[in-house]
Design a protein around this motif. Structure first.
Motif, short mmCIF file in Angstrom:
data_model
loop_
_atom_site.label_atom_id
_atom_site.label_comp_id
_atom_site.label_asym_id
_atom_site.label_seq_id
_atom_site.Cartn_x
_atom_site.Cartn_y
_atom_site.Cartn_z
N ARG A 49 0.83 -1.21 0.00
CA ARG A 49 0.00 0.00 0.00
C ARG A 49 0.86 1.26 0.00
NH1 ARG A 49 -0.84 2.94 3.92
NH2 ARG A 49 -0.27 1.31 5.43
N ARG A 50 1.96 1.23 0.76
CA ARG A 50 2.84 2.40 0.79
C ARG A 50 3.47 2.65 -0.58
NH1 ARG A 50 8.42 3.15 4.34
NH2 ARG A 50 8.85 5.29 3.62
N LEU A 51 3.86 1.55 -1.26
CA LEU A 51 4.40 1.72 -2.62
C LEU A 51 3.38 2.38 -3.54
CD1 LEU A 51 6.27 -1.67 -3.15
CD2 LEU A 51 7.31 0.58 -2.97
N LEU A 52 2.16 1.89 -3.51
CA LEU A 52 1.13 2.46 -4.38
C LEU A 52 0.87 3.92 -4.02
CD1 LEU A 52 -1.48 -0.43 -4.67
CD2 LEU A 52 0.18 0.33 -6.36
N ASP A 53 0.78 4.21 -2.72
CA ASP A 53 0.53 5.59 -2.30
C ASP A 53 1.67 6.51 -2.73
OD1 ASP A 53 -1.80 4.76 -1.18
OD2 ASP A 53 -1.07 4.73 0.89
N LEU A 54 2.89 6.02 -2.60
CA LEU A 54 4.05 6.84 -2.95
C LEU A 54 4.08 7.13 -4.45
CD1 LEU A 54 6.65 8.20 -2.01
CD2 LEU A 54 7.84 6.03 -2.35
N LEU A 55 3.87 6.12 -5.26
CA LEU A 55 3.87 6.32 -6.71
C LEU A 55 2.73 7.24 -7.14
CD1 LEU A 55 4.71 2.72 -7.97
CD2 LEU A 55 6.18 4.74 -8.06
N THR A 56 1.57 7.06 -6.53
CA THR A 56 0.43 7.93 -6.87
C THR A 56 0.72 9.37 -6.48
OG1 THR A 56 -1.11 6.09 -6.55
CG2 THR A 56 -2.02 8.32 -6.52
N ALA A 57 1.30 9.58 -5.31
CA ALA A 57 1.60 10.94 -4.86
C ALA A 57 2.66 11.59 -5.74
CB ALA A 57 2.05 10.91 -3.40
N LEU A 58 3.70 10.84 -6.09
CA LEU A 58 4.75 11.39 -6.97
C LEU A 58 4.17 11.76 -8.33
CD1 LEU A 58 7.82 9.12 -6.17
CD2 LEU A 58 7.58 11.55 -5.68
N ARG A 59 3.32 10.91 -8.87
CA ARG A 59 2.69 11.22 -10.16
C ARG A 59 1.83 12.47 -10.07
NH1 ARG A 59 -1.77 7.16 -12.25
NH2 ARG A 59 -2.83 8.23 -10.53
N THR A 60 1.09 12.61 -8.98
CA THR A 60 0.25 13.79 -8.80
C THR A 60 1.10 15.04 -8.64
OG1 THR A 60 -1.39 12.39 -7.71
CG2 THR A 60 -1.64 14.77 -7.47
N LEU A 61 2.22 14.91 -7.91
CA LEU A 61 3.12 16.05 -7.74
C LEU A 61 3.72 16.49 -9.08
CD1 LEU A 61 4.06 17.64 -5.20
CD2 LEU A 61 6.15 16.28 -5.25
N ALA A 62 4.13 15.51 -9.90
CA ALA A 62 4.66 15.84 -11.23
C ALA A 62 3.59 16.46 -12.10
CB ALA A 62 5.21 14.56 -11.89
N ARG A 63 2.38 16.01 -11.97
CA ARG A 63 1.28 16.58 -12.76
C ARG A 63 1.08 18.05 -12.41
NH1 ARG A 63 -5.02 14.69 -12.16
NH2 ARG A 63 -5.89 15.88 -13.92
N GLY A 64 1.19 18.38 -11.13
CA GLY A 64 1.06 19.78 -10.74
C GLY A 64 2.18 20.64 -11.27
N ASP A 65 3.41 20.09 -11.33
CA ASP A 65 4.53 20.86 -11.86
C ASP A 65 4.38 21.13 -13.35
OD1 ASP A 65 5.79 21.18 -9.49
OD2 ASP A 65 7.41 19.75 -9.85
N LEU A 66 3.62 20.32 -14.06
CA LEU A 66 3.50 20.44 -15.52
C LEU A 66 2.17 21.03 -15.98
CD1 LEU A 66 5.07 17.03 -16.63
CD2 LEU A 66 6.15 19.28 -16.58
N VAL A 67 1.27 21.35 -15.08
CA VAL A 67 -0.03 21.88 -15.49
C VAL A 67 0.16 23.23 -16.17
CG1 VAL A 67 -0.51 23.08 -13.33
CG2 VAL A 67 -2.41 22.26 -14.74
N GLU A 68 -0.69 23.54 -17.17
CA GLU A 68 -0.60 24.79 -17.92
C GLU A 68 -1.80 25.68 -17.58
OE1 GLU A 68 1.96 25.63 -19.51
OE2 GLU A 68 2.99 23.69 -19.49
N GLU A 69 -1.68 26.95 -17.98
CA GLU A 69 -2.71 27.94 -17.64
C GLU A 69 -4.06 27.61 -18.26
OE1 GLU A 69 -1.33 31.78 -18.70
OE2 GLU A 69 0.37 31.76 -17.33
N GLU A 70 -4.05 26.87 -19.39
CA GLU A 70 -5.31 26.56 -20.06
C GLU A 70 -6.23 25.71 -19.18
OE1 GLU A 70 -2.37 26.12 -21.30
OE2 GLU A 70 -2.22 27.51 -22.99
N ALA A 71 -5.67 25.03 -18.18
CA ALA A 71 -6.49 24.17 -17.32
C ALA A 71 -7.28 24.96 -16.28
CB ALA A 71 -5.60 23.13 -16.63
N PHE A 72 -6.97 26.25 -16.09
CA PHE A 72 -7.58 27.04 -15.04
C PHE A 72 -8.81 27.78 -15.58
CE2 PHE A 72 -3.59 26.03 -13.29
CZ PHE A 72 -3.63 26.26 -11.92
N THR A 73 -9.89 27.75 -14.81
CA THR A 73 -11.11 28.45 -15.15
C THR A 73 -11.68 29.09 -13.88
OG1 THR A 73 -12.44 26.46 -14.80
CG2 THR A 73 -11.67 26.89 -17.06
#
Length: 508
Positions: free
Chosen positions: A304-328
């Motif tokens: 479970r910790r492995l899955l949580d860690l990978l999911t959190a890292l992926r979400t963190l990377a997603r936030g670093d790469l989000v663009e302005e077009e996603a904001f409304t």
């Protein structure tokens, strides 16, 4: 078979304009000359017709006297009147005939006797007509001779009398066209070179541009030529988009490298624990049921910790790469209410109260009074999910399920989201550090990235997040403040640097 295609020779714009002008101007001169030649011919013919009318009016009395003398058989008078008639005719031809069509006299340039001359118009109002015979053309004016001795008077002139003047005009037009071609070509080339100079300068600057400099290395001063300025503006825009794409690519590569480094570092411990437990199970197949159950529980926790860690890292990377077009523009109560509903479904033992004027009633849904923020809906949902999950895990008293209070209100141009719990709280000295990557308690089952994700998303929304105490003084309160905007307000820019997955603290 390989090879290099032969380079195509290109012609400069100035040469194209000069060549076009050298071809077009003579054609315009010839066309104008043809029109002018037609007008000159028409004017010369009109002058000739006017002269015929004048001569006809001048000789008409003599023609009348000649017809009278001829009918009365007075040879001397007839001879004198014939002389007067021809003297008055000057440079035109004269023919006089009696009512029977018999020729009484003629002189000057007249058509041959076989040519049929026109009859005079009624009342003598007709104009000259053209008569052709033996390859020649004549202008003939017929006038009736009225009186006791009637007859017909014809006044004639060859059309070729105007030919020398027409030929002179035609020759001048051809000379003008021949001279206009080179002169127009040279003038057009000079003017085209001058007109295209800003375009040539722009092309040289574009050719000398260093790709690494991007839009910053390209500067254009107003040239006064609209097309050149528009082209320069389009080039600057293309370079700016290129810079943005390069920055996005670089940020994505850096995020990927950081993701790989963080994952390899943080996954080492749970993977080693998994390997150890698996080795124990393999080496001791006859373990007591109690020990086997404990090892299997550890394996499940590590998994479970492995899955949580990978999911959190992926979400963190997603936030670093989000663009302005996603904001409304959206209502922050929507992701908050959705997160509360999901927590109640997954952990029914946790009590969640919707407190304050921002949220009303557990089953009624959000009512924020029209709060609006520039937000990324998925990002705000990450904030709410992680705050509620953190409160559910850590914000409870020993042996009791967690009690959480969620509030949303307006305060001085900001939307304020609060999540309170009744747990042990966080010491003041440790409150700022809880948002660092992989910061967690020793007994925490999480990945240490939950509050880091909260801090990342709040920073992306130009807000603030702080850890304080609830109004009762017991437990922990996490307060998120986001700036409010109007419906038509422009989207604020994202932070210039987003390095949450590679840094250990908050990013600007």
């Amino acid at each position: 078979m390989s090879g290099t295609a032969p380079a195509r020779r290109s012609i400069s714009l100035a040469t194209r304009i000069a060549t076009g002008a050298a071809l077009l101007v003579p054609l315009l001169v010839l066309g104008t000359g043809a029109l002018l030649l037609g007008l000159v011919t028409h004017d010369l013919r009109a002058q000739q017709d006017t002269r015929l009318r004048d001569r006809a009016a001048a000789v008409l009395p003599a023609a009348k006297a000649l017809l009278s003398a001829t009918r009365q058989d007075r040879p001397r008078v007839e001879q004198n009147q014939r002389r007067n008639l021809l003297d008055d005719a000057l440079d035109v031809g004269i023919r006089v005939a009696d009512p029977n069509g018999d020729r009484v006299t003629e002189g000057g340039p007249v058509p041959g006797p076989a040519v049929v001359l026109p009859h005079p118009a009624p009342a003598g109002t007709g104009g000259p007509v053209t008569v052709r015979a033996q390859g020649r053309a004549w202008r003939v004016l017929a006038r009736p001779v009225a009186g006791a001795d009637p007859g017909t008077l014809w006044v004639t002139a060859p059309v070729s009398a105007t030919d020398p003047q027409v030929d002179a005009v035609r020759g001048r037009i051809l000379w003008a066209a021949a001279l206009a071609a080179p002169v127009a070509g040279l003038l057009a080339y000079g003017l085209a070179r001058r007109a295209t100079a800003p375009l040539s300068r722009l092309g040289r600057r574009a050719a000398a541009l260093d790709p690494r400099a991007g839009a910053v290395g390209f500067t254009h001063r107003h040239s006064g030529v609209r097309e050149v300025d528009e082209l320069a503006l389009a080039l600057e825009s293309a370079l700016a988009r290129y810079d943005q794409q390069v920055a996005r690519t670089g940020r994505a590569l850096e995020t990927a490298r950081s993701f790989s480094a963080a994952a390899s570092h943080e996954l080492r411990t749970p993977l080693m624990s998994l390997r150890t437990n698996l080795d124990v199970l393999g080496a001791h197949p006859d373990l007591p049921p109690t020990d086997r159950a404990e090892i299997l529980s550890d394996l499940r926790d590590d998994h479970r910790r492995l899955l949580d860690l990978l999911t959190a890292l992926r979400t963190l990377a997603r936030g670093d790469l989000v663009e302005e077009e996603a904001f409304t523009v959206l209502d922050p109560a929507d992701p908050a209410a959705a997160a509360v509903a999901e927590l109640r479904r997954r952990r029914p033992e946790v009590t969640v109260d919707l407190a304050g004027p921002g949220l009303t009633g557990p089953d009624v849904g959000p009512d924020t009074g029209g709060l609006r923020v520039h937000g990324w809906e998925a990002g705000l949902r990450i904030v709410c999910d992680n705050l509620l999950a953190n409160a559910a895990v850590h914000g409870h008293r020993p042996g009791e399920p967690a009690r959480i209070a969620v509030g949303l209100r307006r305060d001085a141009g900001q939307a304020v989201l609060t999540v309170d719990d009744d747990g042990p709280g966080i010491p003041v000295a440790d409150r700022a550090a809880v948002f660092d990557r992989f910061r967690r308690r020793r007994d925490s089952p999480g990945s240490g990235l939950g509050l880091t994700l909260v801090a990342q998303q709040v920073a992306l929304h130009r807000g603030t997040v702080t850890v304080t105490e609830p109004p009762g003084g017991t437990g922990c309160r996490v307060e998120v403040r986001l700036p409010l905007v109007g419906e038509d307000a422009p989207t604020p820019p994202l932070p210039a640097r987003r390095e949450w997955i590679s840094s250990t603290g908050a990013s600007a």
